[in-house]
Write a protein that holds these residues in place. Structure first.
Motif, PDB file in Angstrom:
ATOM      1  N   ARG A 217       0.935  -0.843  -0.165  1.00 25.04           N
ATOM      2  CA  ARG A 217      -0.251   0.499  -0.387  1.00 25.04           C
ATOM      3  C   ARG A 217       1.251   1.467  -0.432  1.00 25.04           C
ATOM      4  NH1 ARG A 217      -4.034   0.780   4.895  1.00 25.04           N
ATOM      5  NH2 ARG A 217      -5.419  -0.122   3.769  1.00 25.04           N
ATOM      6  N   TRP A 218       0.311   1.926  -0.983  1.00 27.23           N
ATOM      7  CA  TRP A 218       1.609   3.300  -0.635  1.00 27.23           C
ATOM      8  C   TRP A 218       2.775   3.245  -1.671  1.00 27.23           C
ATOM      9  CZ3 TRP A 218      -1.217   4.678   4.336  1.00 27.23           C
ATOM     10  CH2 TRP A 218      -2.455   4.895   4.121  1.00 27.23           C
ATOM     11  N   ARG A 219       2.713   2.193  -2.158  1.00 31.24           N
ATOM     12  CA  ARG A 219       4.106   1.832  -3.223  1.00 31.24           C
ATOM     13  C   ARG A 219       4.176   2.366  -4.259  1.00 31.24           C
ATOM     14  NH1 ARG A 219       5.828  -0.781   1.910  1.00 31.24           N
ATOM     15  NH2 ARG A 219       8.070  -0.050   2.370  1.00 31.24           N
ATOM     16  N   ALA A 220       5.168   2.316  -5.252  1.00 36.56           N
ATOM     17  CA  ALA A 220       5.075   2.473  -6.130  1.00 36.56           C
ATOM     18  C   ALA A 220       4.804   0.893  -6.926  1.00 36.56           C
ATOM     19  CB  ALA A 220       6.361   3.211  -7.578  1.00 36.56           C
ATOM     20  N   PRO A 221       3.887   0.841  -8.382  1.00 38.21           N
ATOM     21  CA  PRO A 221       3.072  -0.844  -9.112  1.00 38.21           C
ATOM     22  C   PRO A 221       4.911  -1.327  -8.468  1.00 38.21           C
ATOM     23  CG  PRO A 221       2.818   1.574 -10.228  1.00 38.21           C
ATOM     24  CD  PRO A 221       3.138   2.150  -9.323  1.00 38.21           C
ATOM     25  N   GLY A 222       4.801  -2.745  -8.478  1.00 40.55           N
ATOM     26  CA  GLY A 222       6.128  -3.638  -9.084  1.00 40.55           C
ATOM     27  C   GLY A 222       4.576  -4.425 -10.642  1.00 40.55           C
ATOM     28  N   SER A 223       5.948  -5.495 -10.746  1.00 40.05           N
ATOM     29  CA  SER A 223       5.668  -5.910 -11.816  1.00 40.05           C
ATOM     30  C   SER A 223       4.025  -6.715 -11.171  1.00 40.05           C
ATOM     31  CB  SER A 223       6.878  -6.659 -12.311  1.00 40.05           C
ATOM     32  OG  SER A 223       7.720  -5.805 -12.639  1.00 40.05           O
ATOM     33  N   PRO A 224       3.801  -7.238 -11.987  1.00 45.68           N
ATOM     34  CA  PRO A 224       2.428  -8.622 -11.806  1.00 45.68           C
ATOM     35  C   PRO A 224       3.119 -10.155 -11.602  1.00 45.68           C
ATOM     36  CG  PRO A 224       2.761  -7.925 -14.413  1.00 45.68           C
ATOM     37  CD  PRO A 224       3.132  -7.532 -13.588  1.00 45.68           C
ATOM     38  N   HIS A 225       2.404 -10.727 -10.882  1.00 44.63           N
ATOM     39  CA  HIS A 225       2.736 -12.395 -11.270  1.00 44.63           C
ATOM     40  C   HIS A 225       2.546 -12.771 -12.045  1.00 44.63           C
ATOM     41  CE1 HIS A 225       3.397 -11.645  -6.345  1.00 44.63           C
ATOM     42  NE2 HIS A 225       2.378 -11.333  -5.932  1.00 44.63           N
ATOM     43  N   LYS A 226       3.349 -13.831 -12.118  1.00 50.23           N
ATOM     44  CA  LYS A 226       3.233 -14.554 -13.846  1.00 50.23           C
ATOM     45  C   LYS A 226       2.146 -15.779 -12.574  1.00 50.23           C
ATOM     46  CE  LYS A 226       7.451 -13.538 -15.765  1.00 50.23           C
ATOM     47  NZ  LYS A 226       8.976 -14.300 -16.650  1.00 50.23           N
ATOM     48  N   TRP A 227       1.579 -16.310 -13.664  1.00 53.91           N
ATOM     49  CA  TRP A 227       0.635 -17.175 -13.023  1.00 53.91           C
ATOM     50  C   TRP A 227       0.973 -18.689 -13.963  1.00 53.91           C
ATOM     51  CZ3 TRP A 227      -1.497 -12.877 -15.668  1.00 53.91           C
ATOM     52  CH2 TRP A 227      -1.568 -12.863 -17.075  1.00 53.91           C
ATOM     53  N   ARG A 228       0.358 -20.173 -13.615  1.00 57.31           N
ATOM     54  CA  ARG A 228       0.607 -21.074 -14.280  1.00 57.31           C
ATOM     55  C   ARG A 228      -0.629 -21.732 -15.178  1.00 57.31           C
ATOM     56  NH1 ARG A 228       3.586 -25.342  -9.836  1.00 57.31           N
ATOM     57  NH2 ARG A 228       5.638 -23.723  -9.674  1.00 57.31           N
ATOM     58  N   GLY A 229      -0.281 -22.259 -16.635  1.00 51.20           N
ATOM     59  CA  GLY A 229      -2.287 -22.587 -17.020  1.00 51.20           C
ATOM     60  C   GLY A 229      -1.907 -21.641 -17.266  1.00 51.20           C
ATOM     61  N   ARG A 230      -3.741 -21.609 -17.731  1.00 52.70           N
ATOM     62  CA  ARG A 230      -3.705 -20.475 -18.728  1.00 52.70           C
ATOM     63  C   ARG A 230      -5.282 -19.205 -17.740  1.00 52.70           C
ATOM     64  NH1 ARG A 230      -5.713 -23.518 -24.017  1.00 52.70           N
ATOM     65  NH2 ARG A 230      -3.830 -24.306 -24.825  1.00 52.70           N
ATOM     66  N   LEU A 231      -5.071 -18.416 -17.580  1.00 55.39           N
ATOM     67  CA  LEU A 231      -6.247 -16.995 -16.731  1.00 55.39           C
ATOM     68  C   LEU A 231      -7.424 -17.218 -18.233  1.00 55.39           C
ATOM     69  CD1 LEU A 231      -6.327 -15.325 -14.714  1.00 55.39           C
ATOM     70  CD2 LEU A 231      -4.954 -14.030 -16.402  1.00 55.39           C
ATOM     71  N   ALA A 232      -8.263 -17.767 -17.108  1.00 56.88           N
ATOM     72  CA  ALA A 232      -9.820 -17.143 -18.271  1.00 56.88           C
ATOM     73  C   ALA A 232      -9.999 -16.071 -17.334  1.00 56.88           C
ATOM     74  CB  ALA A 232     -10.660 -18.009 -17.562  1.00 56.88           C
ATOM     75  N   ALA A 233      -9.740 -14.974 -18.803  1.00 54.37           N
ATOM     76  CA  ALA A 233     -10.047 -13.345 -18.222  1.00 54.37           C
ATOM     77  C   ALA A 233     -11.609 -13.117 -19.573  1.00 54.37           C
ATOM     78  CB  ALA A 233      -9.110 -12.717 -19.267  1.00 54.37           C
ATOM     79  N   LEU A 234     -12.141 -13.596 -17.513  1.00 50.39           N
ATOM     80  CA  LEU A 234     -13.955 -13.911 -19.052  1.00 50.39           C
ATOM     81  C   LEU A 234     -14.487 -12.751 -17.949  1.00 50.39           C
ATOM     82  CD1 LEU A 234     -14.602 -17.479 -18.974  1.00 50.39           C
ATOM     83  CD2 LEU A 234     -13.425 -16.301 -20.442  1.00 50.39           C
ATOM     84  N   GLU A 235     -13.791 -12.201 -16.764  1.00 52.04           N
ATOM     85  CA  GLU A 235     -14.846 -11.557 -15.649  1.00 52.04           C
ATOM     86  C   GLU A 235     -14.015 -10.192 -15.495  1.00 52.04           C
ATOM     87  OE1 GLU A 235     -16.329 -12.930 -12.656  1.00 52.04           O
ATOM     88  OE2 GLU A 235     -15.160 -14.350 -12.089  1.00 52.04           O
ATOM     89  N   ALA A 236     -14.924  -9.080 -15.023  1.00 53.03           N
ATOM     90  CA  ALA A 236     -13.404  -8.221 -14.715  1.00 53.03           C
ATOM     91  C   ALA A 236     -13.307  -8.089 -12.799  1.00 53.03           C
ATOM     92  CB  ALA A 236     -14.435  -6.698 -14.352  1.00 53.03           C
ATOM     93  N   GLY A 237     -12.118  -7.521 -12.762  1.00 49.98           N
ATOM     94  CA  GLY A 237     -11.159  -7.537 -11.879  1.00 49.98           C
ATOM     95  C   GLY A 237     -11.969  -6.730 -11.032  1.00 49.98           C
TER      96      GLY A 237
END
Length: 592
Positions: A70-90
């Motif tokens: 919190r209240w820090r500059a954004p870091g790089s996103p985590h990597k994920w395994r498999g396939r991310l189903a990007a079917l609904e909003a975060g």
């Protein structure tokens, strides 16, 4: 009979408001194998959205800013395994709900909210454009006073814009309110980087999302060398912060500002106690309120003493230990749940600590790219519409203007000043330099709205703030469609298509020209000479139509018109309005 009509009208209005709630997550889309894409963080699957466009929702673009982040500059996103189903909003970022998700006035959201969404024409597997065939990218920054909203709202669905205009459209979430912009000396002194010390975390999120686009958008058929950023209201402000920030250099190639402006808060306003020139919700004032709320201090003086003697690391830990609800309860919300906290700081690193004239008069001081900038003719009517002193309410719903003359007068001066300050002044500053990129100015004048008999939307809203957004995206669901009469739906669709065409042509060639099909009025760049056709007006053909105009407004010209106004009922009313509009005491005779 009148009471019955009021009840019927309000029932209809209430139904439409409820119907306008975002329902995009009610039915889970089905993943399509044609949408498989390989990103730097892993493989992602999307779905077929409306208009035969492909969509990917809820892709993480940065490390979740939770706990110690919190209240820090954004870091790089985590990597994920498999396939991310990007079917609904975060997750939406923490905010006060306006009724779209959760009960109005309720605190909603999650700090783990740095997600983006992508729409593209429906390419099959192996058919994604590469090299010079890649498509321009339009990167949307939502508005909401930098304290409400999210990139996956139904109003911002990019499916039609992407499919009809052959674009790749991106929308994002970014940290909001005090989680997005917060600058306390203890956080600053313990910061590990000048980015974190700046307090401009929401601004840094947008930059991080643009960097994600540069690294990944080619996988969706987008050209990382042809990115246009666009946004409305606070999103328009944030577009201008991208132009002003040296950290965003090279990340975009054109900019569109819809009803935005650039006037960053000073670090003193953001940090100091009120008696030292700080805002009433400066970080020091907020910390004092937190200490009082949890009984760590029993008086404002004691809270102040604790702040000044507590070690910086201890105070930083104290702030990060607070829950979102403990933090947000300190802030009062105004129109649409928007908070009143300082935001967008001229910190000298993320954003220059220079006056607006110094930033935008010299291309060496900002990221000079071609710019579209404009306002709506009746910007402030949206806010007047919700003002209890200006519009009568029935069970909380507006139905009658209290004083039509005062209502229209307040709108005219307020909206004209918005244009004078945010469009004409900025366009004139930028184009005064011989080395500047072109500026294209517009005004949105569509006011032919539905009349329910009791509620006449043409009078109470007209061409109000944000009403151009559905024309840009082609989305007229719920209330945004209902306020337009059925007799004008064809004209509405035509004008929406024309505006989308101008925006798309700008994304392709950094000039709106005559639209993608070269069949519309040639939109000329801004010129300051008196008779120049410097601005395009958007209106229905049955009204004024799309046309060029030499319309020019300055703060001084609006002020002189105001001083000559004889419609005020009293000197007191006149002087109060003068001070509110021009942020100064009137020096005219009637106020002395």
């Amino acid at each position: 009979m009148k009471k019955l009509l009021i009840l019927v009208a309000l029932a209809i209005f209430g139904f439409i408001v409820v119907w306008n709630v975002d329902r995009s997550d009610e039915v889970m889309p089905v993943a399509s194998p044609d949408t498989l894409r390989s990103l730097e963080s892993g493989d992602v699957l999307g779905f077929v959205d409306r208009f035969n466009a492909h969509a990917w929702l809820g892709i993480p673009y940065a490390l979740p800013p939770v706990g110690a982040q919190r209240w820090r500059a954004p870091g790089s996103p985590h990597k994920w395994r498999g396939r991310l189903a990007a079917l609904e909003a975060g997750n939406v970022c923490p905010q006060v709900s306006t009724g779209e998700r959760g009960r109005s006035g309720q605190l909603i959201g999650n700090e783990d909210c740095l997600y983006l969404n992508v729409w593209a024409p429906a390419f099959g597997v192996g058919q994604v454009p590469t090299g010079p065939e890649r498509l321009p990218v339009m990167f949307w920054i939502h508005g909401g006073g930098n304290s409400i909203g999210h990139g996956a709202s139904a109003m911002y669905n990019g499916a039609l814009l992407a499919s009809e205009q052959r674009l790749v459209v991106v929308s994002i979430n970014y940290r909001l309110g005090p989680l997005g912009w917060f600058r306390h000396p203890s956080l600053r002194r313990t910061a590990e980087s000048p980015e974190t010390a700046s307090g401009n975390f929401g601004t840094l999120d947008i930059i991080a999302a643009l960097k994600w686009v540069r690294r990944n958008i080619s996988q969706f058929g987008g050209d990382p060398g042809k990115v246009t950023i666009f946004g409305e209201s606070a999103g328009g402000v944030d577009v201008l912060t991208m132009m002003a920030s040296p950290l965003a250099a090279g990340l975009f190639h054109g900019a569109i500002v819809q009803s935005g402006g650039y006037d960053p808060d000073s670090v003193e306003l953001a940090e100091n106690f009120m008696d030292a020139g700080g805002h009433r919700l400066s970080s020091r004032e907020v910390v004092s309120k937190l200490l009082l709320a949890d009984a760590s201090a029993d008086s404002p003086g004691a809270a102040r003493e604790i702040q000044q003697t507590m070690p910086d690391a201890g105070l930083a830990d104290y702030l990060r230990s607070k829950s979102v609800s403990e933090l947000f309860v300190i802030y009062s919300s105004g129109s649409f749940g928007m908070l009143q906290n300082p935001d967008v700081f001229a910190d000298g690193f993320v954003l220059p600590n220079l006056p607006v004239e110094s930033v935008f008069s010299d291309p060496a001081n900002y990221n000079a790219v071609p710019l579209i900038i404009g306002t709506n003719r009746d910007e402030v009517k949206l806010f007047q519409f919700l003002d209890n002193s200006m519009v009568k309410k029935f069970f909380g719903l507006p139905y009658q203007i209290v004083d039509p003359v005062a209502y229209e007068r307040s709108n005219r001066y307020g909206s004209d000043l918005w244009k004078a300050r945010s469009v004409d002044r900025l366009a004139s500053i930028i184009t005064a330099s011989e080395d500047s990129e072109p500026v294209f100015a517009y005004r949105f004048d569509v006011d032919d709205l539905r009349n329910l008999g009791i509620v006449d939307f043409k009078d109470v809203l007209g061409a109000a703030h944000a009403l151009e957004i559905p024309f840009v995206f082609g989305n007229f669901d719920g209330l945004l469609g209902f306020i337009h009469p059925a007799s004008l739906i064809e004209e509405r669709e035509i004008l929406s298509g024309q505006i989308m065409s101008y925006w798309a042509e700008f994304a392709y060639h950094q000039a709106p020209g005559a639209g993608r099909q070269r069949q519309q009025i040639e939109w000329k760049p801004w010129r300051s000479d008196p008779d120049a056709q410097r601005i395009i007006i958007f209106d229905y053909e049955s009204d004024e139509g799309i046309h060029l105009s030499s319309l020019l407004m300055t703060v001084d010209s609006v002020k002189q018109r105001f001083i000559a106004d004889t419609t005020f009922e009293s000197d007191r009313e006149f002087c109060a309005a003068y001070k509110r509009l021009f942020n100064e005491d009137a020096s005219v005779a009637r106020c002395l």
